[in-house]
Design an enzyme around this catalytic site. Structure first.
Site, PDB file in Angstrom:
ATOM      1  N   ARG A 153       0.861  -1.177   0.000  1.00  0.00           N
ATOM      2  CA  ARG A 153       0.000   0.000   0.000  1.00  0.00           C
ATOM      3  C   ARG A 153       0.899   1.230   0.000  1.00  0.00           C
ATOM      4  O   ARG A 153       2.068   1.164   0.360  1.00  0.00           O
ATOM      5  CB  ARG A 153      -0.899  -0.010   1.228  1.00  0.00           C
ATOM      6  CG  ARG A 153      -1.913  -1.137   1.249  1.00  0.00           C
ATOM      7  CD  ARG A 153      -2.593  -1.253   2.609  1.00  0.00           C
ATOM      8  NE  ARG A 153      -3.164   0.027   3.016  1.00  0.00           N
ATOM      9  CZ  ARG A 153      -3.317   0.396   4.281  1.00  0.00           C
ATOM     10  NH1 ARG A 153      -2.923  -0.383   5.274  1.00  0.00           N
ATOM     11  NH2 ARG A 153      -3.856   1.573   4.568  1.00  0.00           N
ATOM     12  N   SER A 194       0.561   4.078   1.774  1.00  0.00           N
ATOM     13  CA  SER A 194       0.627   4.917   2.977  1.00  0.00           C
ATOM     14  C   SER A 194       2.046   4.925   3.532  1.00  0.00           C
ATOM     15  O   SER A 194       2.848   4.027   3.269  1.00  0.00           O
ATOM     16  CB  SER A 194      -0.343   4.389   4.040  1.00  0.00           C
ATOM     17  OG  SER A 194       0.154   3.203   4.632  1.00  0.00           O
ATOM     18  N   LYS A 220      -2.477  -8.165  11.408  1.00  0.00           N
ATOM     19  CA  LYS A 220      -3.825  -8.062  11.979  1.00  0.00           C
ATOM     20  C   LYS A 220      -4.888  -7.759  10.926  1.00  0.00           C
ATOM     21  O   LYS A 220      -6.080  -7.936  11.182  1.00  0.00           O
ATOM     22  CB  LYS A 220      -3.867  -7.025  13.100  1.00  0.00           C
ATOM     23  CG  LYS A 220      -3.656  -5.587  12.681  1.00  0.00           C
ATOM     24  CD  LYS A 220      -3.636  -4.670  13.913  1.00  0.00           C
ATOM     25  CE  LYS A 220      -3.356  -3.222  13.567  1.00  0.00           C
ATOM     26  NZ  LYS A 220      -4.440  -2.581  12.840  1.00  0.00           N
ATOM     27  N   ASP A 221      -4.472  -7.324   9.716  1.00  0.00           N
ATOM     28  CA  ASP A 221      -5.435  -7.052   8.647  1.00  0.00           C
ATOM     29  C   ASP A 221      -5.813  -8.303   7.861  1.00  0.00           C
ATOM     30  O   ASP A 221      -6.759  -8.278   7.064  1.00  0.00           O
ATOM     31  CB  ASP A 221      -4.864  -6.022   7.656  1.00  0.00           C
ATOM     32  CG  ASP A 221      -4.697  -4.641   8.267  1.00  0.00           C
ATOM     33  OD1 ASP A 221      -5.414  -4.342   9.244  1.00  0.00           O
ATOM     34  OD2 ASP A 221      -3.855  -3.869   7.772  1.00  0.00           O
ATOM     35  N   THR A 259     -10.559   6.720  18.048  1.00  0.00           N
ATOM     36  CA  THR A 259     -10.059   5.436  17.576  1.00  0.00           C
ATOM     37  C   THR A 259     -10.978   4.937  16.463  1.00  0.00           C
ATOM     38  O   THR A 259     -12.183   5.199  16.488  1.00  0.00           O
ATOM     39  CB  THR A 259      -9.995   4.382  18.692  1.00  0.00           C
ATOM     40  OG1 THR A 259      -9.623   3.110  18.113  1.00  0.00           O
ATOM     41  CG2 THR A 259     -11.329   4.211  19.400  1.00  0.00           C
ATOM     42  N   SER A 304     -11.172   1.683  15.929  1.00  0.00           N
ATOM     43  CA  SER A 304     -11.269   0.264  16.266  1.00  0.00           C
ATOM     44  C   SER A 304     -12.371  -0.015  17.277  1.00  0.00           C
ATOM     45  O   SER A 304     -12.312   0.484  18.404  1.00  0.00           O
ATOM     46  CB  SER A 304      -9.916  -0.198  16.834  1.00  0.00           C
ATOM     47  OG  SER A 304     -10.059  -1.371  17.600  1.00  0.00           O
ATOM     48  N   ARG A 329     -12.643  -2.668  18.935  1.00  0.00           N
ATOM     49  CA  ARG A 329     -11.951  -3.331  20.052  1.00  0.00           C
ATOM     50  C   ARG A 329     -11.420  -2.304  21.044  1.00  0.00           C
ATOM     51  O   ARG A 329     -11.631  -2.422  22.254  1.00  0.00           O
ATOM     52  CB  ARG A 329     -10.793  -4.186  19.505  1.00  0.00           C
ATOM     53  CG  ARG A 329      -9.846  -4.709  20.597  1.00  0.00           C
ATOM     54  CD  ARG A 329      -8.581  -5.305  19.986  1.00  0.00           C
ATOM     55  NE  ARG A 329      -7.816  -4.341  19.207  1.00  0.00           N
ATOM     56  CZ  ARG A 329      -6.951  -3.480  19.708  1.00  0.00           C
ATOM     57  NH1 ARG A 329      -6.747  -3.428  21.014  1.00  0.00           N
ATOM     58  NH2 ARG A 329      -6.278  -2.657  18.925  1.00  0.00           N
ATOM     59  N   ARG A 330     -10.728  -1.278  20.529  1.00  0.00           N
ATOM     60  CA  ARG A 330     -10.200  -0.242  21.421  1.00  0.00           C
ATOM     61  C   ARG A 330     -11.334   0.535  22.079  1.00  0.00           C
ATOM     62  O   ARG A 330     -11.279   0.837  23.269  1.00  0.00           O
ATOM     63  CB  ARG A 330      -9.290   0.717  20.642  1.00  0.00           C
ATOM     64  CG  ARG A 330      -7.982   0.079  20.180  1.00  0.00           C
ATOM     65  CD  ARG A 330      -7.134   1.060  19.380  1.00  0.00           C
ATOM     66  NE  ARG A 330      -5.905   0.444  18.898  1.00  0.00           N
ATOM     67  CZ  ARG A 330      -5.477   0.499  17.649  1.00  0.00           C
ATOM     68  NH1 ARG A 330      -6.162   1.168  16.735  1.00  0.00           N
ATOM     69  NH2 ARG A 330      -4.347  -0.091  17.303  1.00  0.00           N
ATOM     70  N   ARG A 371     -11.051   7.780  11.221  1.00  0.00           N
ATOM     71  CA  ARG A 371     -10.285   7.034  10.225  1.00  0.00           C
ATOM     72  C   ARG A 371      -9.092   7.893   9.843  1.00  0.00           C
ATOM     73  O   ARG A 371      -8.996   9.055  10.195  1.00  0.00           O
ATOM     74  CB  ARG A 371     -11.122   6.790   8.949  1.00  0.00           C
ATOM     75  CG  ARG A 371     -12.133   5.646   9.010  1.00  0.00           C
ATOM     76  CD  ARG A 371     -11.525   4.268   8.924  1.00  0.00           C
ATOM     77  NE  ARG A 371     -10.544   4.084   7.855  1.00  0.00           N
ATOM     78  CZ  ARG A 371     -10.840   3.814   6.583  1.00  0.00           C
ATOM     79  NH1 ARG A 371     -12.096   3.745   6.192  1.00  0.00           N
ATOM     80  NH2 ARG A 371      -9.879   3.614   5.698  1.00  0.00           N
ATOM     81  N   GLY A 372      -8.178   7.307   9.055  1.00  0.00           N
ATOM     82  CA  GLY A 372      -7.042   8.067   8.559  1.00  0.00           C
ATOM     83  C   GLY A 372      -5.727   7.437   8.960  1.00  0.00           C
ATOM     84  O   GLY A 372      -5.673   6.558   9.820  1.00  0.00           O
ATOM     85  N   ASN A 373      -4.662   7.899   8.320  1.00  0.00           N
ATOM     86  CA  ASN A 373      -3.347   7.362   8.636  1.00  0.00           C
ATOM     87  C   ASN A 373      -2.838   7.915   9.974  1.00  0.00           C
ATOM     88  O   ASN A 373      -3.497   8.735  10.619  1.00  0.00           O
ATOM     89  CB  ASN A 373      -2.357   7.634   7.487  1.00  0.00           C
ATOM     90  CG  ASN A 373      -2.183   9.117   7.209  1.00  0.00           C
ATOM     91  OD1 ASN A 373      -2.272   9.945   8.108  1.00  0.00           O
ATOM     92  ND2 ASN A 373      -1.905   9.458   5.974  1.00  0.00           N
ATOM     93  N   VAL A 374      -1.663   7.469  10.379  1.00  0.00           N
ATOM     94  CA  VAL A 374      -1.111   7.850  11.677  1.00  0.00           C
ATOM     95  C   VAL A 374      -1.000   9.368  11.819  1.00  0.00           C
ATOM     96  O   VAL A 374      -1.412   9.956  12.825  1.00  0.00           O
ATOM     97  CB  VAL A 374       0.269   7.186  11.896  1.00  0.00           C
ATOM     98  CG1 VAL A 374       0.971   7.761  13.125  1.00  0.00           C
ATOM     99  CG2 VAL A 374       0.114   5.676  12.031  1.00  0.00           C
ATOM    100  N   THR A 398      -2.630  11.745  10.236  1.00  0.00           N
ATOM    101  CA  THR A 398      -3.957  12.366  10.295  1.00  0.00           C
ATOM    102  C   THR A 398      -4.548  12.237  11.689  1.00  0.00           C
ATOM    103  O   THR A 398      -5.131  13.186  12.239  1.00  0.00           O
ATOM    104  CB  THR A 398      -4.894  11.712   9.269  1.00  0.00           C
ATOM    105  OG1 THR A 398      -4.350  11.891   7.960  1.00  0.00           O
ATOM    106  CG2 THR A 398      -6.284  12.325   9.329  1.00  0.00           C
ATOM    107  N   ARG A 399      -4.407  11.063  12.288  1.00  0.00           N
ATOM    108  CA  ARG A 399      -4.993  10.822  13.610  1.00  0.00           C
ATOM    109  C   ARG A 399      -4.310  11.664  14.687  1.00  0.00           C
ATOM    110  O   ARG A 399      -4.976  12.286  15.515  1.00  0.00           O
ATOM    111  CB  ARG A 399      -4.910   9.327  13.952  1.00  0.00           C
ATOM    112  CG  ARG A 399      -5.762   8.465  13.029  1.00  0.00           C
ATOM    113  CD  ARG A 399      -5.690   6.994  13.379  1.00  0.00           C
ATOM    114  NE  ARG A 399      -6.384   6.192  12.383  1.00  0.00           N
ATOM    115  CZ  ARG A 399      -7.061   5.082  12.642  1.00  0.00           C
ATOM    116  NH1 ARG A 399      -7.142   4.635  13.876  1.00  0.00           N
ATOM    117  NH2 ARG A 399      -7.652   4.410  11.672  1.00  0.00           N
ATOM    118  N   CYS A 412     -11.650  -8.910  11.752  1.00  0.00           N
ATOM    119  CA  CYS A 412     -10.582  -8.147  12.401  1.00  0.00           C
ATOM    120  C   CYS A 412     -11.093  -6.851  13.011  1.00  0.00           C
ATOM    121  O   CYS A 412     -10.376  -6.174  13.739  1.00  0.00           O
ATOM    122  CB  CYS A 412      -9.447  -7.867  11.415  1.00  0.00           C
ATOM    123  SG  CYS A 412      -9.882  -6.774  10.058  1.00  0.00           S
TER     124      CYS A 412
END
Length: 307
Positions: free
Chosen positions: A10, A12, A79-80, A123, A125, A127-128, A145-148, A150-151, A238
């Site tokens: 990918r 990213s 994990k994906d 988050t 997730s 789960r989180r 949502r978004g990449n690291v 962005t978050r 997942c």
């Protein structure tokens, strides 16, 4: 093997960093590697992952590129990966795992326990989110949502008070110092396979399967296979509110595999938390047994409850 190996990734920053790390490992074995960017549904569609089917949204396009011969091998965040094997695809290597823990990136250097009631914590997730609710800290958990970058930007801009991310991603991006706390697995069990990478290639490319198998870490593979078997036994994707962490440790009579897992209702009000242990060579059996015990305790029904 004289050909230049094409590594599908990918685009990213985190994905290309992870793929670059694997490319260096393969180059160290004496082979040329070039990175080939592949766009996945998870990159193009900005909706919630669970609504896209959750499992596999970052994986299927890379696997298509493999099967069509556009790339020779691919790197995923483990994990994906869906828990069911894909026809024609081999998983010859799971390299040594990075830190599996989740981390908090919060304003003013705060830890989770220091965040005031009502703080907005982001988050993507379930789960989180469920585990944050279960801690009973009165936090306002916001779906993002978004990449690291962005978050984390949502914290630095003041839009959020904190975000929860995988520590492995920050470490690989050389941004570990931005985390204000590494979350103890007793508070926040990670996703099955979190912190580990999966290297896939075509099953019929036997020469490449053999080459890549040199990058496999046996202890990491045993741990993540066990974690993912819990996931498979519970028939959860997942994106389900399920955490699991296994470790190979030195016991009185040699190596032992220990695993802890938790299934939660979406709002975190109900949990099924269990553990199991056994020999590393029985990773599938241990995961199946633990998953079955969790099913008997009502875990599947819990995870279907809305947040």
């Amino acid at each position: 093997m004289s050909r230049v190996l094409r590594l599908g990734t990918r685009a990213s920053a985190l994905a290309t960093t992870q793929s670059g790390m694997v490319a260096e490992m393969v180059r160290a074995l004496g082979h040329e590697v070039e990175l080939v960017h592949v766009s996945t549904e998870g990159d193009v569609n900005r909706g919630p992952l669970a609504q896209m089917g959750g499992t596999g949204v970052f994986v299927s396009a890379l696997r298509d590129a493999l099967l069509e011969g556009r790339v020779d091998f691919a790197v995923h965040s483990l994990k994906d990966l869906p828990t069911t094997p894909a026809d024609g695809i081999a998983l010859p290597a799971i390299p040594r795992r990075e830190d599996s823990r989740d981390v908090l990136v919060a304003r003013d250097g705060l830890t989770l326990g220091e965040l005031p009631v009502g703080s907005r914590v982001g988050t993507g997730s379930p789960r989180r989110a469920a585990q944050l609710h279960a801690l009973g800290l009165g936090l306002d958990v916001v779906a993002i949502r978004g990449n690291v970058g962005t978050r984390i930007g949502k914290v630095t801009s003041g839009e959020l008070d904190a975000v929860v991310l995988a520590g492995a991603g920050l470490n690989r991006l050389d941004r570990a110092d931005e985390a204000t706390e590494s979350l103890d697995p007793l508070q926040m069990l990670p996703a099955p396979g979190q912190g580990a990478l999966a290297i896939e290639c075509r099953t019929d490319d036997t020469e490449l399967v053999e080459l890549l198998s040199a990058l496999d870490d046996a202890a990491t593979r045993a741990a993540v296979v066990c974690e993912r078997q819990v996931l498979a036994t519970l028939e959860a994707g997942c994106s389900a509110p399920l955490g699991a962490l296994a470790e190979v440790v030195e016991g009185d009579e040699g190596e032992e595999l220990w695993i802890r897992a938790v299934a939660l209702s979406g709002d975190g009000s109900r949990t099924v938390r269990m553990s199991a242990s056994g020999l590393p060579g029985d990773a599938v059996g241990i995961g199946t047994r633990l998953g079955s015990e969790m099913l008997a305790a009502g875990a599947a029904e819990l995870m279907e409850e809305p947040a």
